[in-house]
Design an enzyme around this catalytic site. Structure first.
Site, PDB file in Angstrom:
ATOM      1  N   THR A   1     -11.206  -3.543   5.890  1.00 59.88           N
ATOM      2  CA  THR A   1     -10.424  -2.676   4.992  1.00 59.88           C
ATOM      3  C   THR A   1      -9.164  -3.347   4.467  1.00 59.88           C
ATOM      4  OG1 THR A   1     -11.242  -0.684   6.068  1.00 59.88           O
ATOM      5  CG2 THR A   1      -9.160  -0.480   4.913  1.00 59.88           C
TER       6      THR A   1
ATOM      7  N   GLY B   1       2.612  -3.147   8.325  1.00 61.11           N
ATOM      8  CA  GLY B   1       2.801  -3.888   9.575  1.00 61.11           C
ATOM      9  C   GLY B   1       4.250  -4.308   9.744  1.00 61.11           C
TER      10      GLY B   1
ATOM     11  N   GLU C   1      -6.304  -6.393   3.552  1.00 57.91           N
ATOM     12  CA  GLU C   1      -6.406  -7.618   2.725  1.00 57.91           C
ATOM     13  C   GLU C   1      -7.522  -7.459   1.694  1.00 57.91           C
ATOM     14  OE1 GLU C   1      -4.991 -10.346   1.883  1.00 57.91           O
ATOM     15  OE2 GLU C   1      -3.295 -10.260   3.244  1.00 57.91           O
TER      16      GLU C   1
ATOM     17  N   ARG D   1     -28.500 -13.632  33.102  1.00 56.46           N
ATOM     18  CA  ARG D   1     -28.944 -12.350  33.670  1.00 56.46           C
ATOM     19  C   ARG D   1     -30.457 -12.185  33.528  1.00 56.46           C
ATOM     20  NH1 ARG D   1     -27.172  -7.581  35.588  1.00 56.46           N
ATOM     21  NH2 ARG D   1     -28.275  -5.683  34.979  1.00 56.46           N
TER      22      ARG D   1
ATOM     23  N   ASP E   1     -10.206  -4.084   0.486  1.00 58.97           N
ATOM     24  CA  ASP E   1     -11.384  -3.389   1.013  1.00 58.97           C
ATOM     25  C   ASP E   1     -12.650  -4.149   0.581  1.00 58.97           C
ATOM     26  OD1 ASP E   1     -12.790  -0.666   1.802  1.00 58.97           O
ATOM     27  OD2 ASP E   1     -13.595  -1.305  -0.135  1.00 58.97           O
TER      28      ASP E   1
ATOM     29  N   SER F   1      -6.242   0.396  -2.746  1.00 57.93           N
ATOM     30  CA  SER F   1      -7.065  -0.577  -3.470  1.00 57.93           C
ATOM     31  C   SER F   1      -6.566  -0.781  -4.897  1.00 57.93           C
ATOM     32  CB  SER F   1      -8.525  -0.116  -3.489  1.00 57.93           C
ATOM     33  OG  SER F   1      -9.025  -0.066  -2.171  1.00 57.93           O
TER      34      SER F   1
ATOM     35  N   THR G   1       0.823  -1.220   0.000  1.00 54.07           N
ATOM     36  CA  THR G   1       0.000   0.000   0.000  1.00 54.07           C
ATOM     37  C   THR G   1       0.857   1.270   0.000  1.00 54.07           C
ATOM     38  OG1 THR G   1      -1.655  -1.178   1.261  1.00 54.07           O
ATOM     39  CG2 THR G   1      -1.806   1.219   1.291  1.00 54.07           C
TER      40      THR G   1
ATOM     41  N   GLY H   1     -24.454  -2.365  30.277  1.00 52.84           N
ATOM     42  CA  GLY H   1     -23.287  -1.663  30.828  1.00 52.84           C
ATOM     43  C   GLY H   1     -22.090  -2.584  30.981  1.00 52.84           C
TER      44      GLY H   1
HETATM   45  C1  LIG Z   1      -4.028  -1.346  10.477  1.00 50.80           C
HETATM   46  C2  LIG Z   1      -3.660  -1.485   9.043  1.00 50.80           C
HETATM   47  C3  LIG Z   1      -2.685  -2.389   8.673  1.00 50.80           C
HETATM   48  C4  LIG Z   1      -2.295  -2.502   7.335  1.00 50.80           C
HETATM   49  N1  LIG Z   1      -1.245  -3.330   6.996  1.00 50.80           N
HETATM   50  C5  LIG Z   1      -0.764  -3.297   5.723  1.00 50.80           C
HETATM   51  C6  LIG Z   1       0.433  -4.010   5.385  1.00 50.80           C
HETATM   52  O1  LIG Z   1       1.060  -4.664   6.226  1.00 50.80           O
HETATM   53  N2  LIG Z   1       0.881  -3.945   4.106  1.00 50.80           N
HETATM   54  C7  LIG Z   1       0.219  -3.232   3.138  1.00 50.80           C
HETATM   55  O2  LIG Z   1       0.677  -3.212   2.001  1.00 50.80           O
HETATM   56  N3  LIG Z   1      -0.919  -2.541   3.434  1.00 50.80           N
HETATM   57  C8  LIG Z   1      -1.413  -2.549   4.699  1.00 50.80           C
HETATM   58  N4  LIG Z   1      -2.546  -1.832   5.014  1.00 50.80           N
HETATM   59  C9  LIG Z   1      -3.214  -1.059   3.974  1.00 50.80           C
HETATM   60  C10 LIG Z   1      -4.565  -1.608   3.554  1.00 50.80           C
HETATM   61  O3  LIG Z   1      -4.408  -2.796   2.829  1.00 50.80           O
HETATM   62  C11 LIG Z   1      -5.279  -0.499   2.763  1.00 50.80           C
HETATM   63  O4  LIG Z   1      -5.623   0.505   3.691  1.00 50.80           O
HETATM   64  C12 LIG Z   1      -6.495  -1.000   2.034  1.00 50.80           C
HETATM   65  O5  LIG Z   1      -6.111  -1.787   0.943  1.00 50.80           O
HETATM   66  C13 LIG Z   1      -7.398   0.147   1.549  1.00 50.80           C
HETATM   67  O6  LIG Z   1      -6.678   1.061   0.800  1.00 50.80           O
HETATM   68  P1  LIG Z   1      -6.814   2.632   1.097  1.00 50.80           P
HETATM   69  O7  LIG Z   1      -6.521   2.841   2.538  1.00 50.80           O
HETATM   70  O8  LIG Z   1      -5.983   3.334   0.111  1.00 50.80           O
HETATM   71  O9  LIG Z   1      -8.347   2.947   0.890  1.00 50.80           O
HETATM   72  P2  LIG Z   1      -9.050   3.373  -0.469  1.00 50.80           P
HETATM   73  O10 LIG Z   1      -8.766   2.366  -1.516  1.00 50.80           O
HETATM   74  O11 LIG Z   1      -8.742   4.790  -0.767  1.00 50.80           O
HETATM   75  O12 LIG Z   1     -10.578   3.256  -0.044  1.00 50.80           O
HETATM   76  C14 LIG Z   1     -11.281   4.306   0.654  1.00 50.80           C
HETATM   77  C15 LIG Z   1     -12.780   4.075   0.513  1.00 50.80           C
HETATM   78  O13 LIG Z   1     -13.152   4.176  -0.862  1.00 50.80           O
HETATM   79  C16 LIG Z   1     -13.867   3.039  -1.278  1.00 50.80           C
HETATM   80  N5  LIG Z   1     -13.459   2.665  -2.643  1.00 50.80           N
HETATM   81  C17 LIG Z   1     -12.199   2.561  -3.137  1.00 50.80           C
HETATM   82  N6  LIG Z   1     -12.225   2.165  -4.410  1.00 50.80           N
HETATM   83  C18 LIG Z   1     -13.522   1.998  -4.739  1.00 50.80           C
HETATM   84  C19 LIG Z   1     -14.207   1.568  -5.921  1.00 50.80           C
HETATM   85  N7  LIG Z   1     -13.553   1.190  -7.024  1.00 50.80           N
HETATM   86  N8  LIG Z   1     -15.556   1.499  -5.882  1.00 50.80           N
HETATM   87  C20 LIG Z   1     -16.252   1.835  -4.778  1.00 50.80           C
HETATM   88  N9  LIG Z   1     -15.662   2.241  -3.639  1.00 50.80           N
HETATM   89  C21 LIG Z   1     -14.313   2.315  -3.612  1.00 50.80           C
HETATM   90  C22 LIG Z   1     -13.496   1.924  -0.302  1.00 50.80           C
HETATM   91  O14 LIG Z   1     -14.587   1.014  -0.151  1.00 50.80           O
HETATM   92  C23 LIG Z   1     -13.232   2.694   0.978  1.00 50.80           C
HETATM   93  O15 LIG Z   1     -14.425   2.805   1.709  1.00 50.80           O
HETATM   94  C24 LIG Z   1      -2.953  -1.722   6.347  1.00 50.80           C
HETATM   95  C25 LIG Z   1      -3.963  -0.836   6.721  1.00 50.80           C
HETATM   96  C26 LIG Z   1      -4.302  -0.693   8.044  1.00 50.80           C
HETATM   97  C27 LIG Z   1      -5.343   0.319   8.414  1.00 50.80           C
END
Ligand SMILES: Cc1cc2nc3c(=O)[nH]c(=O)nc-3n(C[C@H](O)[C@H](O)[C@H](O)COP(=O)(O)OP(=O)(O)OC[C@H]3O[C@@H](n4cnc5c(N)ncnc54)[C@H](O)[C@@H]3O)c2cc1C
Length: 619
Positions: free
Chosen positions: A432, A175, A434, A314, A436, A142, A136, A411
């Site tokens: 989100t 990570g 692995e 309960r 979204d 995505s 990412t 509670g």
């Molecule tokens: C705690 C954590 C750990 C992570 N660990 C790793 C890691 O170890 N290695 C790594 O590589 N990544 C890691 N990630 C990244 C994670 O895989 C990405 O955050 C995820 O793939 C989503 O990408 P983005 O954050 O750019 O969201 P975006 O892709 O920008 O999405 C934002 C919103 O837009 C919507 N959206 C996006 N595209 C579309 C579409 N085509 N149609 C409709 N809706 C859409 C989505 O549903 C979402 O609600 C991690 C993220 C977190 C938060």
């Protein structure tokens, strides 16, 4: 319930790798492993999780996913089951192990070749080489096929230069990056002799033994998050960082050494198209998606167990004493609203757990049984779609259900020691990472559209819409988790319009199939009508049909779940256990029909009277 019935139920639910479940239950049942009963400062939680990771890596059963025999996978089913069980223990630990073994180890094993396996896998399995999976970027999570980081081959020095060309190309949320990782599997656009060959993965040392960043590498810390406090997520960027050519994980694409006569090097790959190659690479990482779904399912079952136990103990309010001295407290679970809040999700949890078991067995058989490399490409794609389906279904269910369980405990549910706070905030991001969920559902829908013609090499909007426009769909479902029992049930089912169709298991399966077929066929029809204009903008067409794509994917998911549930419930040999499982399966069916009653009514699949009868059965 007799002991034999309990044993049979457990056998049915534990699935093929029951002994792995028992090992985790025995060895990780102490508070030393469980989520702390009070929130810890982030640095302490990270230390604790790293310590747990290193201890785990010394236990023989955590090495199931690695093989002693070069070139062969380990016991994939055992490894996936172990990951799922970590979801019962602590989700920070699950993610930490998942990054190390599933993502970093998985990239080396799945994308690398023998020399990478020989050099790294043992150290990864022993926790001696801690790593990151850096895909990412700030600008895109995505749409990973278009990430910006570059890996440029320099034939003069026979090295690869990894570079972050802009602020939006910084690797984010990674990570293991903020504190522990010493090497990263970095995904970047590979450029050889000025030509880009799409996304590939390169191993880059990021941290020296003393913990400082390697020259040219900048490491940031994401700091506090909503959940997963034990995981050190961070940022990585690269300023012309040089690594040997051998660091390219080159199973799918290779760089040959420079030709001394011509002074040039060459890129080779058995897969011509860049996007198809990249999607094949992603396919090898399918296990991560299976694990995320499985562990979210385990965390949900923890929450349901807590809330249902509480509801059986309960009392709240009392029955009026009618003068006979029988006035008594009312157990929470006696309230029909409470039963609906907890038992409907419980039934879906059963369906998800059984479907996940079937998926794990499928992945194992494809990757170990027939050999990953030889597996037929269509079968691999189908497996990826099922993994995506269950990842979405498990994680979506987890977020909703854990919140419902928290509320169902009043509670007490809000007190940290009762675990809902940690469960809810840790599992939140599973929808989100692995993949979204909304993006994955579209991938699933695309797979359904192309069920019979694998015309696509990637999730390419224009190609998909063109395909839908050209083809009239006679959608027919491809059975996934249903074996001979499901076949027999469907063959003996009463017709769709028969009065008892909804009470008959075969009839239920046929109704779920019909919903999927109809939704996919109408999705194709909508795409066709919207794209009949030559100048139609593919992005707009896609956007217009997105809600329908999601509906088709959910119909598919519900059908997969019912197939898996019916196969196990109806095949159960102990009569009492079978009756119990079949009752829970019925609840899953009726509550799913009730939740989608609008569709069934609008499409004339059930009458208003049948719809009311379904709700009565749920009650
Ligand atoms: C705690 C954590 C750990 C992570 N660990 C790793 C890691 O170890 N290695 C790594 O590589 N990544 C890691 N990630 C990244 C994670 O895989 C990405 O955050 C995820 O793939 C989503 O990408 P983005 O954050 O750019 O969201 P975006 O892709 O920008 O999405 C934002 C919103 O837009 C919507 N959206 C996006 N595209 C579309 C579409 N085509 N149609 C409709 N809706 C859409 C989505 O549903 C979402 O609600 C991690 C993220 C977190 C938060």
């Amino acid at each position: 319930m007799s002991h034999s019935t309990m044993a049979e139920l457990r056998r049915a639910l534990d699935g093929r790798w029951a002994e792995v479940r028992d090992t985790v239950r025995t060895e990780l049942a102490t508070s030393e492993w469980a989520t702390p009963t009070e929130p810890l400062p982030i640095t302490d939680y990270r230390e604790r999780t790293t310590g747990q990771l290193l201890r785990l890596m010394h236990l023989p059963w955590t090495k199931a996913g690695f093989s002693d025999e070069p070139g062969t996978p380990g016991d994939i089913g055992a490894s996936l089951t172990m990951f799922e069980m970590l979801g019962h223990v602590d989700l920070s630990l699950f993610v930490k192990v998942g990054v190390q073994v599933g993502l970093f180890g998985g990239a080396v094993a799945g994308l690398g070749t023998q020399r990478h396996h020989d050099e790294y896998l043992e150290k990864i399995a022993a926790g001696e080489l801690l790593g990151c999976f850096a895909m990412t970027e700030v600008g895109g999570g995505s749409d990973v096929a278009n990430l910006e980081t570059t890996a440029t081959y320099d034939s003069d020095t026979d090295e690869i230069v990894v570079h972050t060309p802009s602020p939006s190309a910084v690797k984010d949320y990674i990570g293991n990056a903020a504190k522990d990782g010493t090497m990263a599997a970095v995904f970047a656009q590979l450029i050889v002799d000025g030509t880009s060959h799409g996304v590939h993965c390169v191993l880059v040392p990021v941290r020296a033994a003393d913990g400082t960043a390697m020259p040219g590498v900048t490491i940031g810390d994401c700091g506090a998050k909503i959940g997963l406090p034990g995981v050190d997520n961070g940022e990585l960027s690269f300023d012309q960082v040089r690594v040997p050519r051998d660091n390219l994980l080159d199973r799918f694409g290779q760089i040959t050494a420079p030709d001394p006569a011509k002074g040039t090097s060459a890129y080779t790959s058995g897969i011509e198209s860049d996007s198809r190659r990249f999607f094949s690479m992603l396919g090898t990482l399918v296990r991560g998606r299976v694990s995320v779904g499985g562990s979210a399912g385990a965390a949900t079952r923890n929450a349901l167990t807590l809330a249902i136990r509480y509801a059986t103990r309960r009392d709240q309010f009392s029955r009026p004493d009618l003068g006979d001295g029988l006035g008594s407290g009312i157990r929470l679970l006696e309230y029909s609203t409470h039963r609906r809040r907890l038992l409907i999700p419980l039934a879906r949890s059963y369906a998800l757990a059984l479907a996940t078991n079937a998926l794990v067995a499928d992945v194992h058989d494809k990757q170990v049984g027939s050999g990953e490399a030889d597996a037929d490409e269509t079968a691999v794609r189908r497996l990826e779609e099922r993994a995506a389906s269950l990842k979405v279904a498990n994680t979506d269910h987890a977020s909703r259900t854990i919140q419902a369980c928290r509320e169902a405990c009043g509670g007490a549910g809000y007190m940290w020691e009762n675990r809902f706070g940690a469960l809810r905030s840790d599992v939140d991001v599973f929808t989100t990472f692995e993949g979204d969920n909304t993006v994955l559902l579209q991938l699933v829908a695309k797979g359904l559209l192309t069920q019979y013609k694998d015309a696509f090499e990637s999730f390419d909007t224009r190609a998909m819409i063109g395909f839908a426009a050209r083809n009239v769909f006679e959608s027919a479902v491809e059975r996934a988790f249903g074996g001979s029992i499901v076949q027999r049930l469907i063959a003996g089912a009463p017709g769709r319009d028969a009065d008892n169709a909804l009470e008959d298991r075969g009839g239920q399966l046929a109704i779920f199939e019909d919903r999927e077929e109809h939704t996919v066929a109408t999705l194709a029809a909508r795409m066709r009508s919207r794209s009949s204009d030559e100048d139609a903008d593919p992005a707009e067409v896609l956007s217009a049909v997105q809600p329908h794509m999601l509906a088709a994917a959910w119909a598919h998911i519900d059908r997969l779940l019912l197939e898996a549930f019916a196969e196990v419930a109806e095949g159960c040999e102990d009569e009492e256990a079978r009756t119990l499982l079949c009752t829970v399966c019925d609840l899953f069916v009726y509550s799913t029909v009730e939740a989608n009653a609008a569709w069934f009514l609008e499409h004339g699949r059930i009458s208003a009277a049948q719809s009311k009868a379904v709700s009565a059965r749920v009650d």
